[in-house]
Design a protein around this motif. Structure first.
Motif, short mmCIF file in Angstrom:
data_model
loop_
_atom_site.label_atom_id
_atom_site.label_comp_id
_atom_site.label_asym_id
_atom_site.label_seq_id
_atom_site.Cartn_x
_atom_site.Cartn_y
_atom_site.Cartn_z
N GLY A 104 36.67 47.91 45.88
CA GLY A 104 35.42 48.52 46.34
C GLY A 104 35.54 48.93 47.79
N ALA A 105 35.28 50.20 48.07
CA ALA A 105 35.45 50.71 49.43
C ALA A 105 34.15 51.22 50.03
CB ALA A 105 36.51 51.82 49.44
N GLN A 106 33.04 50.93 49.41
CA GLN A 106 31.74 51.38 49.91
C GLN A 106 31.14 50.35 50.86
OE1 GLN A 106 30.69 54.47 48.97
NE2 GLN A 106 32.63 54.56 47.84
N ASN A 107 30.21 50.79 51.70
CA ASN A 107 29.52 49.87 52.61
C ASN A 107 28.82 48.76 51.84
OD1 ASN A 107 30.28 50.94 55.04
ND2 ASN A 107 28.50 52.27 55.22
N GLU A 108 28.28 49.09 50.65
CA GLU A 108 27.59 48.08 49.85
C GLU A 108 28.57 46.98 49.42
OE1 GLU A 108 27.49 51.57 48.03
OE2 GLU A 108 26.47 51.87 49.94
N ASP A 109 29.83 47.35 49.13
CA ASP A 109 30.84 46.37 48.73
C ASP A 109 31.10 45.40 49.88
OD1 ASP A 109 31.40 47.50 46.11
OD2 ASP A 109 32.40 49.12 47.19
N ARG A 110 31.24 45.93 51.07
CA ARG A 110 31.46 45.09 52.25
C ARG A 110 30.28 44.14 52.45
NH1 ARG A 110 34.40 44.76 56.83
NH2 ARG A 110 33.37 44.08 58.72
N PRO A 136 38.82 37.08 36.52
CA PRO A 136 38.23 36.45 35.33
C PRO A 136 37.78 35.02 35.62
CG PRO A 136 40.62 36.46 35.18
CD PRO A 136 40.26 37.23 36.43
N VAL A 137 37.11 34.44 34.68
CA VAL A 137 36.59 33.07 34.71
C VAL A 137 35.49 32.91 35.75
CG1 VAL A 137 37.12 30.60 34.86
CG2 VAL A 137 38.80 32.17 33.85
N MET A 138 35.83 33.08 37.03
CA MET A 138 34.87 33.03 38.13
C MET A 138 35.28 34.11 39.12
SD MET A 138 34.30 29.93 40.90
CE MET A 138 33.59 28.75 39.78
N ASP A 139 34.37 35.05 39.39
CA ASP A 139 34.75 36.13 40.31
C ASP A 139 34.80 35.62 41.75
OD1 ASP A 139 32.13 36.21 41.44
OD2 ASP A 139 31.51 37.88 40.17
N GLY A 140 35.31 36.46 42.65
CA GLY A 140 35.48 36.07 44.03
C GLY A 140 34.19 35.76 44.76
N PHE A 141 33.10 36.41 44.35
CA PHE A 141 31.81 36.15 44.97
C PHE A 141 31.33 34.73 44.64
CE2 PHE A 141 32.01 40.71 44.01
CZ PHE A 141 31.96 41.22 45.30
N GLU A 142 31.39 34.38 43.37
CA GLU A 142 30.98 33.04 42.94
C GLU A 142 31.92 31.98 43.51
OE1 GLU A 142 30.14 30.49 38.85
OE2 GLU A 142 30.44 32.66 38.71
N ALA A 143 33.22 32.28 43.52
CA ALA A 143 34.19 31.33 44.09
C ALA A 143 33.90 31.08 45.57
CB ALA A 143 35.61 31.85 43.90
N THR A 144 33.60 32.14 46.30
CA THR A 144 33.29 31.99 47.72
C THR A 144 32.03 31.16 47.92
OG1 THR A 144 34.38 34.07 48.28
CG2 THR A 144 32.74 33.25 49.85
N ARG A 145 30.99 31.43 47.14
CA ARG A 145 29.76 30.63 47.26
C ARG A 145 30.04 29.17 46.95
NH1 ARG A 145 27.54 35.59 45.34
NH2 ARG A 145 27.81 34.95 43.17
N SER A 146 30.89 28.90 45.98
CA SER A 146 31.24 27.52 45.63
C SER A 146 32.00 26.85 46.78
CB SER A 146 32.08 27.50 44.35
OG SER A 146 32.46 26.19 44.02
N ILE A 147 32.94 27.56 47.37
CA ILE A 147 33.72 27.03 48.50
C ILE A 147 32.78 26.74 49.66
CG2 ILE A 147 35.45 27.62 50.25
CD1 ILE A 147 36.78 29.32 47.90
N ALA A 168 28.04 37.02 50.28
CA ALA A 168 28.54 35.91 49.46
C ALA A 168 29.17 34.81 50.31
CB ALA A 168 29.55 36.42 48.44
N GLY A 169 29.42 35.11 51.60
CA GLY A 169 30.00 34.11 52.49
C GLY A 169 31.41 34.41 52.94
N MET A 170 31.93 35.58 52.57
CA MET A 170 33.26 35.96 53.04
C MET A 170 33.15 36.36 54.51
SD MET A 170 34.62 38.03 49.72
CE MET A 170 34.22 37.41 48.10
N ASP A 171 34.23 36.18 55.24
CA ASP A 171 34.23 36.44 56.67
C ASP A 171 34.70 37.84 57.05
OD1 ASP A 171 33.53 33.71 57.66
OD2 ASP A 171 35.32 33.23 56.49
#
Length: 123
Positions: A79-85, A50-61, A91-94
């Protein structure tokens, strides 16, 4: 960073079994604030909070890093699909772990991204 309390406890226990210490954030905004205030070895980021999802949080970081040392961010998501990865990496996750997270997979991911410190492993 995980919003579900049960998942927080499970993640904290798994991280502790691997010899790390963990701090928890209830949402992405709280995670961004914590990371701005202190140094961490890595972040385990839930993508759907909630508030800020992990994608937005990662972009902010990543925007705040501005070319400085890159903090490893490992997605932990249902999410376990290739699109999720691909979305996590875009988004900038490693790295990416799908839930339920396997202890061996978590250990392998942390070993890839967290430099080993003599005598102690912290996160």
């Amino acid at each position: 960073m995980e919003d579900n309390e049960v998942n927080q406890l499970v993640a904290r226990e798994m991280v502790a079994k691997l010899g790390y210490e963990a701090e928890l954030a209830a949402d992405g905004a709280e995670a961004v604030t914590a990371i701005a205030a202190r140094s961490y070895a890595a972040v385990l980021m839930d993508c759907h909070m909630p508030v800020m999802d992990g994608f937005e949080a990662t972009r902010s970081i990543r925007a705040r890093e501005n070319g400085s040392v890159r903090l490893p961010i490992i997605a932990m998501t249902a999410g376990a699909q290739n699109e999720d990865r691909e979305r996590c990496l875009a988004a900038g996750m490693d790295d990416y772990l799908s839930k339920p997270v396997d202890l061996a997979a978590l250990d392998a991911a942390l070993n890839r991204w967290v430099p080993q410190r003599e005598g102690s492993r912290t996160q």
